[in-house]
Scaffold this motif. Structure first.
Motif, short mmCIF file in Angstrom:
data_model
loop_
_atom_site.label_atom_id
_atom_site.label_comp_id
_atom_site.label_asym_id
_atom_site.label_seq_id
_atom_site.Cartn_x
_atom_site.Cartn_y
_atom_site.Cartn_z
N LEU A 67 0.82 -1.21 0.00
CA LEU A 67 0.00 0.00 0.00
C LEU A 67 0.85 1.26 0.00
O LEU A 67 0.61 2.19 -0.76
CB LEU A 67 -0.92 0.01 1.23
N ALA A 71 0.59 1.68 -3.83
CA ALA A 71 -0.69 2.40 -3.96
C ALA A 71 -0.66 3.59 -3.02
O ALA A 71 -1.48 3.74 -2.12
CB ALA A 71 -1.85 1.47 -3.63
N ASN A 73 -1.42 6.66 -3.07
CA ASN A 73 -2.56 7.57 -2.93
C ASN A 73 -3.78 6.94 -2.26
O ASN A 73 -4.76 7.62 -2.01
CB ASN A 73 -2.98 8.11 -4.30
N SER A 74 -3.70 5.66 -1.98
CA SER A 74 -4.84 4.98 -1.37
C SER A 74 -5.13 5.56 0.02
O SER A 74 -4.21 5.80 0.80
CB SER A 74 -4.55 3.48 -1.24
#
Length: 200
Positions: A67, A71, A73-74
């Motif tokens: 994450l 990812a 920007n999650s």
């Protein structure tokens, strides 16, 4: 009718495919951030413990790296979620293990499910933290023997290493930023320090 379905299919396929395209530069930064974070925790472990103990390197950190660096920007990768989720889940995992030490299946299920609900309530949802709660119940004898110290180390110490690495690495390239929303507290802290200095 068929032409319309084919056209819709092509549009959906293009949109879904485009969403998964990652630039080669992103691959580099994902690799660099993950490597630095896990290597730092691993070196900390190697310096203080034998490899069999596996105290600092727990599986949920690998999932957090997915994450944090894959990812960025999650919402699930943001600092509140990363730190809050892991700390909360570790506390719940240890508490449940102490409550039900001889019921592995029940303690494991209760720790993970309670952690998820508490993360929902506190808005600190971080999926890898579910594994942190589980490890508090199924970990090695060394981990189980830590009790609530498990929250301090390996969990909090490891999470802070992950966070600091993400803070540095994800803000180097122009196309990345971490956290997504700028931290407010440094500005507030600076304003308070200036106000304090002026009052003196």
């Amino acid at each position: 009718m068929r032409a319309r379905i084919r056209r819709q299919y092509r549009i959906v396929r293009y949109v879904l495919y485009r969403e998964t395209i990652v630039s080669p530069a992103d691959h580099f930064w994902t690799f660099a951030g993950t490597f630095i974070a896990i290597a730092s925790i691993g070196l900390l472990q190697q310096a203080g413990f034998t490899q069999q103990d596996g105290v600092f390197l727990i599986g949920s950190f690998g999932a957090s790296c997915v994450l944090l660096f894959g990812a960025t920007n999650s919402p699930l990768a943001q600092p509140r979620n990363l730190i809050g989720g892991h700390v909360l889940a570790s506390l719940i995992g240890v508490a449940v293990h102490k409550l039900l030490p001889d019921q592995l299946w029940l303690a494991s299920a209760l720790a993970v499910s309670t952690s998820i609900v508490c993360m929902q309530i506190t808005r600190t949802m971080h999926p890898p933290a579910g594994a942190t709660a589980l490890i508090a119940n199924i970990g090695s004898a060394k981990i189980l023997g830590l009790g609530f110290w498990y929250t301090l180390t390996p969990v909090l110490s490891g999470v802070l290493i992950l966070f600091l690495t993400a803070l540095v690495v994800n803000n180097i390239p122009a196309g990345r930023s971490y956290p997504v929303k700028p931290l407010v507290w440094p500005r507030q802290l600076r304003a308070r320090v200036i106000r304090f200095v002026r009052l003196r």
